[in-house]
Design an enzyme around this catalytic site. Structure first.
Site, PDB file in Angstrom:
ATOM      1  N   ARG A 233       0.672  -1.245  -0.003  1.00 30.91           N
ATOM      2  CA  ARG A 233       0.000  -0.051  -0.166  1.00 30.91           C
ATOM      3  C   ARG A 233       0.905   1.334   0.157  1.00 30.91           C
ATOM      4  O   ARG A 233       1.861   1.192   0.861  1.00 30.91           O
ATOM      5  CB  ARG A 233      -0.861  -0.219   1.198  1.00 30.91           C
ATOM      6  CG  ARG A 233      -1.885  -1.071   1.267  1.00 30.91           C
ATOM      7  CD  ARG A 233      -3.113  -0.482   0.024  1.00 30.91           C
ATOM      8  NE  ARG A 233      -4.073  -1.626   0.057  1.00 30.91           N
ATOM      9  CZ  ARG A 233      -4.199  -2.573  -0.679  1.00 30.91           C
ATOM     10  NH1 ARG A 233      -3.186  -2.793  -1.710  1.00 30.91           N
ATOM     11  NH2 ARG A 233      -5.332  -3.289  -0.984  1.00 30.91           N
ATOM     12  N   ASP A 257       5.123  -0.529  -6.410  1.00 27.64           N
ATOM     13  CA  ASP A 257       4.012  -0.657  -7.367  1.00 27.64           C
ATOM     14  C   ASP A 257       2.904   0.089  -6.886  1.00 27.64           C
ATOM     15  O   ASP A 257       1.682   0.026  -7.493  1.00 27.64           O
ATOM     16  CB  ASP A 257       3.623  -2.239  -7.442  1.00 27.64           C
ATOM     17  CG  ASP A 257       2.432  -2.472  -8.154  1.00 27.64           C
ATOM     18  OD1 ASP A 257       2.521  -2.190  -9.391  1.00 27.64           O
ATOM     19  OD2 ASP A 257       1.544  -3.287  -7.722  1.00 27.64           O
ATOM     20  N   GLU A 262      -2.115   7.684  -5.131  1.00 21.39           N
ATOM     21  CA  GLU A 262      -2.414   7.056  -6.534  1.00 21.39           C
ATOM     22  C   GLU A 262      -4.001   7.189  -6.707  1.00 21.39           C
ATOM     23  O   GLU A 262      -4.450   6.987  -7.917  1.00 21.39           O
ATOM     24  CB  GLU A 262      -2.169   5.616  -6.435  1.00 21.39           C
ATOM     25  CG  GLU A 262      -2.810   4.720  -5.551  1.00 21.39           C
ATOM     26  CD  GLU A 262      -2.355   3.440  -5.731  1.00 21.39           C
ATOM     27  OE1 GLU A 262      -3.283   2.500  -5.709  1.00 21.39           O
ATOM     28  OE2 GLU A 262      -1.224   2.981  -5.460  1.00 21.39           O
ATOM     29  N   HIS A 294       0.307  -0.307  -9.791  1.00 25.96           N
ATOM     30  CA  HIS A 294      -0.595  -1.232  -8.880  1.00 25.96           C
ATOM     31  C   HIS A 294      -1.068  -2.415  -9.616  1.00 25.96           C
ATOM     32  O   HIS A 294      -2.215  -2.574  -9.632  1.00 25.96           O
ATOM     33  CB  HIS A 294      -1.851  -0.526  -8.121  1.00 25.96           C
ATOM     34  CG  HIS A 294      -2.155  -0.831  -7.005  1.00 25.96           C
ATOM     35  ND1 HIS A 294      -2.495  -0.127  -6.037  1.00 25.96           N
ATOM     36  CD2 HIS A 294      -2.428  -2.334  -6.399  1.00 25.96           C
ATOM     37  CE1 HIS A 294      -3.037  -0.976  -4.705  1.00 25.96           C
ATOM     38  NE2 HIS A 294      -2.998  -2.202  -5.234  1.00 25.96           N
TER      39      HIS A 294
END
Length: 330
Positions: A233, A257, A262, A294
């Site tokens: 996260r 990632d 985001e 992600h």
């Protein structure tokens, strides 16, 4: 019954429609569920949301006022949902408590090796027919120390791969995982893990207690040539503090990632516009940083399991059943 699904990716749509065939109709939207899009759900008893949905109190009130009674989130994390409000409104909320841990663990290693062996830079060079090796030197993983923060199912899968590389294993979690101990993992406090690890990978959930787990102090404790990977996260890492350390020339590589801001950005195409997030824009300029959108969970296996669990969650709601996936009512 027709279900309204928000934030459905193009690859995901046929899988979602097939899974509900013979059960319910599903209307798939590529927009994310949030304050601007919640009114679209008026008249739908069941809606399905994606990991980047913003289910704050105002959104939940809009859904409830429109007749929604059940929200099936297609992700494990639920820090984006105001569950207190959901319970007061009598909304049923479910999540996917489990899917393939290998998808995320393997992708975390993909990021680690990409930054360690400078894969992105090498690929860009060879596309321009530049075949020099200058600046592409990496390191062997064998014999080096990996620090795994969070040793649940994903952390364990990541640790098994690390053991295959022949690495020294350090772990940190609220409870020890016997499988990781059997692999040779030594559990230490966070500070020792930060100081001793050549590679650090994050696999903990985002909670109040883990928000900015990797803050300025933690970053300063790490080795100057450490590799940091976050496939869990975005809020686990203080991105501004990370940028400051990168500007100082620290870290062999960083693979991300996820990103703490985001929401509303990842899973969208901003290539023709101006990205107003200065922190993310600065992060992208560092040659030793790889940022992906992600996608660690995004394998056919994991997405299939997520969709299957969503189908079961809907069936449980209609039958009045609760399961380990039920978040509201408690």
């Amino acid at each position: 019954m027709e279900i309204l699904a928000f934030g459905v990716q193009a690859d995901e749509k046929p899988l979602l429609e097939k899974a509900f065939t013979g059960r319910h109709e599903v209307r798939c939207l590529d927009v994310f569920l949030g304050e601007d899009t919640a009114p679209i759900a008026a008249g739908y008893e069941i809606v399905s949301s994606s990991v980047n949905a913003d289910l704050n109190g105002r959104v939940l009130h809009t859904l409830a006022d429109g007749g929604t009674k059940m929200i099936a989130q297609r992700s494990t994390g639920f820090n984006n949902i105001d569950l207190d409000v959901a319970r007061r409104l009598g909304l049923t909320v479910s999540r996917v408590s489990y899917y393939s841990p290998y998808s995320v663990a393997e992708f975390a290693w993909t990021l680690a090796m990409a930054v360690n062996r400078n894969i992105v830079r090498a690929s860009n060079r060879t596309r321009d027919f530049d075949f020099r090796l200058n600046g592409l030197m990496g390191r062997d993983m064998r014999g080096r120390t990996v620090g795994v923060l969070g040793t649940g199912k994903i952390g364990e899968a990541f640790t098994r791969i690390a053991a295959g590389f022949g690495m020294n294993l350090l772990g940190w979690d609220v409870a020890e995982n016997p499988a990781c101990v059997e692999l040779g993992m030594k559990y230490v406090d966070k500070e020792a893990l930060f100081a001793l690890s050549d590679l650090i990978s994050l696999h903990v959930p985002l909670l109040d207690s883990t928000h900015h787990l990797i803050d300025a102090k933690a970053l300063r404790t790490m080795k100057d040539d450490a590799i940091l990977v976050n496939s869990s996260r975005g809020g686990l890492v203080d991105t501004e503090a990370l940028v400051a350390e990168l500007r100082a020339g620290r870290f062999a590589g960083v693979g991300l990632d996820v990103y703490e801001a985001e929401s509303g950005l990842f899973f969208t195409d901003r290539s023709l516009g101006v990205v107003e997030d200065d922190t993310l824009a600065r992060l992208m300029t560092f040659p030793n940083v790889v940022v992906t959108s992600h996608q660690a969970y995004y394998t056919h296996d994991a997405v299939g399991q997520i969709i299957d669990a969503t189908v079961r969650n809907v069936a449980d709601y209609l039958a009045g059943r609760h399961s380990e996936n039920t978040l509201s009512p408690a």
